[in-house]
Design an enzyme around this catalytic site. Structure first.
Site, PDB file in Angstrom:
ATOM      1  N   GLY A 116       1.303 -16.280 -75.365  1.00  0.00           N
ATOM      2  CA  GLY A 116      -0.501 -15.572 -74.570  1.00  0.00           C
ATOM      3  C   GLY A 116      -0.266 -14.824 -73.070  1.00  0.00           C
ATOM      4  O   GLY A 116       0.364 -14.333 -73.189  1.00  0.00           O
ATOM      5  N   SER A 117      -1.693 -15.501 -72.218  1.00  0.00           N
ATOM      6  CA  SER A 117      -1.828 -14.807 -70.811  1.00  0.00           C
ATOM      7  C   SER A 117       0.108 -14.800 -70.146  1.00  0.00           C
ATOM      8  O   SER A 117      -0.172 -14.358 -68.695  1.00  0.00           O
ATOM      9  CB  SER A 117      -2.569 -15.246 -69.752  1.00  0.00           C
ATOM     10  OG  SER A 117      -3.543 -15.206 -71.097  1.00  0.00           O
ATOM     11  N   THR A 118       0.609 -15.930 -70.023  1.00  0.00           N
ATOM     12  CA  THR A 118       1.625 -15.891 -69.069  1.00  0.00           C
ATOM     13  C   THR A 118       2.997 -14.420 -69.556  1.00  0.00           C
ATOM     14  O   THR A 118       3.066 -14.395 -68.290  1.00  0.00           O
ATOM     15  CB  THR A 118       2.787 -17.412 -69.147  1.00  0.00           C
ATOM     16  OG1 THR A 118       3.009 -17.469 -71.185  1.00  0.00           O
ATOM     17  CG2 THR A 118       1.638 -18.028 -69.016  1.00  0.00           C
ATOM     18  N   PHE A 119       2.647 -14.015 -70.536  1.00  0.00           N
ATOM     19  CA  PHE A 119       3.307 -12.701 -70.680  1.00  0.00           C
ATOM     20  C   PHE A 119       3.055 -11.568 -70.092  1.00  0.00           C
ATOM     21  O   PHE A 119       3.404 -10.609 -69.967  1.00  0.00           O
ATOM     22  CB  PHE A 119       3.131 -12.110 -72.113  1.00  0.00           C
ATOM     23  CG  PHE A 119       4.028 -11.755 -72.805  1.00  0.00           C
ATOM     24  CD1 PHE A 119       5.785 -11.830 -72.916  1.00  0.00           C
ATOM     25  CD2 PHE A 119       4.006 -10.102 -72.514  1.00  0.00           C
ATOM     26  CE1 PHE A 119       6.013 -10.940 -73.706  1.00  0.00           C
ATOM     27  CE2 PHE A 119       5.140  -9.005 -73.131  1.00  0.00           C
ATOM     28  CZ  PHE A 119       6.185  -9.186 -73.456  1.00  0.00           C
ATOM     29  N   LYS A 120       1.173 -12.420 -69.583  1.00  0.00           N
ATOM     30  CA  LYS A 120       1.264 -10.819 -68.300  1.00  0.00           C
ATOM     31  C   LYS A 120       2.110 -10.455 -67.011  1.00  0.00           C
ATOM     32  O   LYS A 120       1.327  -9.280 -66.869  1.00  0.00           O
ATOM     33  CB  LYS A 120      -0.880 -11.261 -68.390  1.00  0.00           C
ATOM     34  CG  LYS A 120      -1.689 -11.121 -69.362  1.00  0.00           C
ATOM     35  CD  LYS A 120      -3.021 -11.768 -69.083  1.00  0.00           C
ATOM     36  CE  LYS A 120      -3.884 -11.434 -70.632  1.00  0.00           C
ATOM     37  NZ  LYS A 120      -5.033 -12.011 -70.050  1.00  0.00           N
TER      38      LYS A 120
END
Length: 586
Positions: free
Chosen positions: A316-320
């Site tokens: 999810g958004s940690t990969f951003k």
């Protein structure tokens, strides 16, 4: 007539000559065996009358970085019988069944079995072994042995692992460093007569065992204990199916804590009990399975799994963090670039929503990171393009395993380069449609914030002998230049803003500079109503010394990472940052 006698005499001479030749050959062979090969056959004869029993070596201990013992040994006994030496079978059966708590029929079957040696029971409490020895029963052998013992029982269970009845490692550090920990077995040799009865006059010959070496690890029991308590509290409060907390030094890869709640009992590793039993039943029922067997190997394998390294998930958004880093490195975006978010973005015929359905309006790239805005990252991903995005993923090391010193690390599940279309690129940009392990995420983001060096996450620090002498200082590979120092500095600043005034504000601590990123992802299959909430934080933001990743699996009620996972890291940092300020790990 005379010719016939001559013929007979000739035959006799031939036969006599043949007999003499055979006798001479036999004598020569006998002489060779008795003189030239005497030592060899004497040794074989001795071996026919020697009985060997092994003596287990004391397994090396596992310690935390401060010298606290996490895995040790307890003295136990192995009770065996030698059939030919038993003088009073009924007494032996009665004593052993009573002292060992075994059914008389079980003991009788083993006592009456005609074998060179029959084991009755191993891992017998030393006090019971001493009582049996005091009976001085003929044919009963009580040998001292070692059993692995874990003073903290459940603490770091999936990291430490455990050993089997043969004292060899099965999972975790116990198996990874088995060659260091196991030592060398000793022997007890006894001489017997032709009937197998020991000859008292010959006594016993002992070859003493050699103890294994100690393993000093990077774990800190204080941090591990507090993280374990936090994980348990959150799991209960959110009725979650599991909570993982990983604490790591992003500069060298040393892991200070790794929690996978619910942990299991290391001193009883073959019993699926408590929350592990409840969760296994729930998962099996969800899959439509009936007749659930908690004694099955499947149940044990489930309980022993280390989610931080054995399981993959959509980050999810940690990969951003990684998408932003790749875009900055490629020069396709700047902090001040502006984007428009109406609450969604169209990619081909797919409508991809932002978590804020009313939209964020016009915002800078820095704001897009703070707001964790999907349309911003989809646009950035499109600017990068599939080729450059895939190249960045490869350069960051996401397509290879981290090399952590634990068995069973899972690899990244990623699209092939040629299969990345517009929709795949869009979903990848905000951390969906592929899977990685938590340790891979933490390792990769370490290189983003530590100046650009990809480190190898690890537990092993050094091997130490029984005399305290260091036998081996363990070293691990690293790769410089994964990210430029300029981009690393920029990402530190942008992620600090996430905590100061963005979606990670619930991780903010007065007096400390903290950076981080939240995430909320779905558990596959989509539409199941099950989510994974996570938060990755680090401190100090401008010179990271510590990183923590908290993951909450299938929480009930509120499931957003910024709401429930960020506070976990905040509580962790509130406790351990002052502690780290007081100590020096170097």
């Amino acid at each position: 007539m005379r010719g016939h006698k001559t013929y007979i005499r000739g035959k006799i001479v031939i036969v006599f000559g043949a007999i003499c030749f055979v006798m001479l050959a036999l004598s020569a062979r006998l002489g060779y065996l008795m003189i030239a090969k005497s030592q060899y056959y004497t040794k074989l004869a001795d071996q026919l009358h020697e009985r060997e029993r092994s003596i287990k070596a004391a397994r090396g201990r596992i310690l935390d970085r401060n010298g606290v013992i996490l895995a040790a040994n307890r003295t136990v006994c192995t009770v065996s019988v030698i059939h030919n030496q038993i003088k009073d079978p009924e007494k032996v059966i009665g004593v052993l069944s009573r002292e060992l708590g075994l059914e008389e029929a079980v003991v009788r079957k083993r006592v009456e079995k005609s074998s060179s040696m029959e084991r009755i029971r191993s891992n017998v409490d030393k006090a019971a072994g001493d009582r049996i020895r005091a009976y001085d029963l003929g044919g009963v052998k009580v040998d001292e042995d070692y059993k692995r013992y874990y003073p903290y029982d459940t603490l770091a269970s999936r990291v430490l692992g455990f050993t089997g009845s043969d004292n060899q490692g099965i999972i975790g550090l116990e198996v990874e460093y088995d060659n260091i920990l196991q030592g060398k077995q000793g022997k007890i040799l006894t001489v017997t007569d032709a009937k197998g009865v020991e000859l008292d006059a010959e006594g016993e010959k002992r070859e003493e065992p050699v103890a294994g070496h100690d393993l000093i690890t990077s774990l800190d029991i204080n941090i591990q204990t507090y993280a374990d308590q936090l994980a348990g509290q959150v799991m209960d409060a959110k009725e979650a199916e599991g909570v993982s907390i990983l604490v790591m030094d992003p500069n060298n890869g040393e892991i200070l804590a790794m929690v996978n709640a619910p942990e299991f009992h290391l001193n009883e590793p073959f019993r699926v009990t408590g929350k592990n039993a409840e969760l296994y039943r729930r998962i099996m029922e969800r899959q439509g399975k009936t007749g659930i067997d908690l004694n099955s190997q499947d149940a044990l394998n489930y309980m022993w799994r280390n989610r931080c390294i054995n399981d993959t998930y959509e980050p999810g958004s940690t990969f951003k963090v990684i998408t932003a880093t790749a875009a900055l490195e490629a020069g396709v975006v700047k902090e001040e670039d502006t984007f428009s978010c109406p609450g969604y973005v169209m990619v081909e015929d797919r409508r991809i929503r932002c978590h804020k359905t009313t939209g964020h309006g016009t915002q800078t790239f820095a704001d897009g990171i703070k707001n964790s805005c999907n349309p911003v990252f989809v646009t950035v991903g499109m600017r990068l393009g599939a080729e450059r995005f895939y190249d960045a993923i490869k350069r960051f090391g996401l397509l290879k395993k981290t090399g952590i010193d634990l068995p069973g690390e899972a690899g990244t599940i990623m699209h092939k380069r040629e299969n990345i279309g517009a929709v795949e690129l869009a979903t990848m940009s905000f951390g969906q449609s592929f899977q990685i392990t938590p340790i891979q995420l933490a390792t990769t983001i370490s290189s983003v914030i530590n100046g650009g060096t990809r480190v190898t996450p690890h537990f092993g620090i050094k091997a130490v002998g029984t005399d305290g002498k260091v036998l081996e200082n363990m070293t691990y590979g690293s790769e410089d230049g994964v990210v430029s120092s300029a981009t690393s500095d920029t990402m530190q600043k942008l992620l600090e803003q996430v905590v100061e005034s963005g979606g990670g504000s619930k991780a903010y601590i007065e007096g400390y500079r903290i950076g981080g990123k939240t995430a909320t992802s779905q558990t596959l299959p989509r539409g199941s109503g099950r989510y994974i909430a996570s938060f990755l934080g680090f401190a100090p933001a401008d010179d990271p010394k510590i990183m923590a990743l908290a993951i909450i699996y299938t929480p009930q009620g509120v499931y957003y990472g910024g709401q429930i996972a960020a506070p976990v890291v905040k509580k962790l940092f509130e406790n351990i940052l002052p502690y780290l300020d007081r100590i020096d790990y170097n």
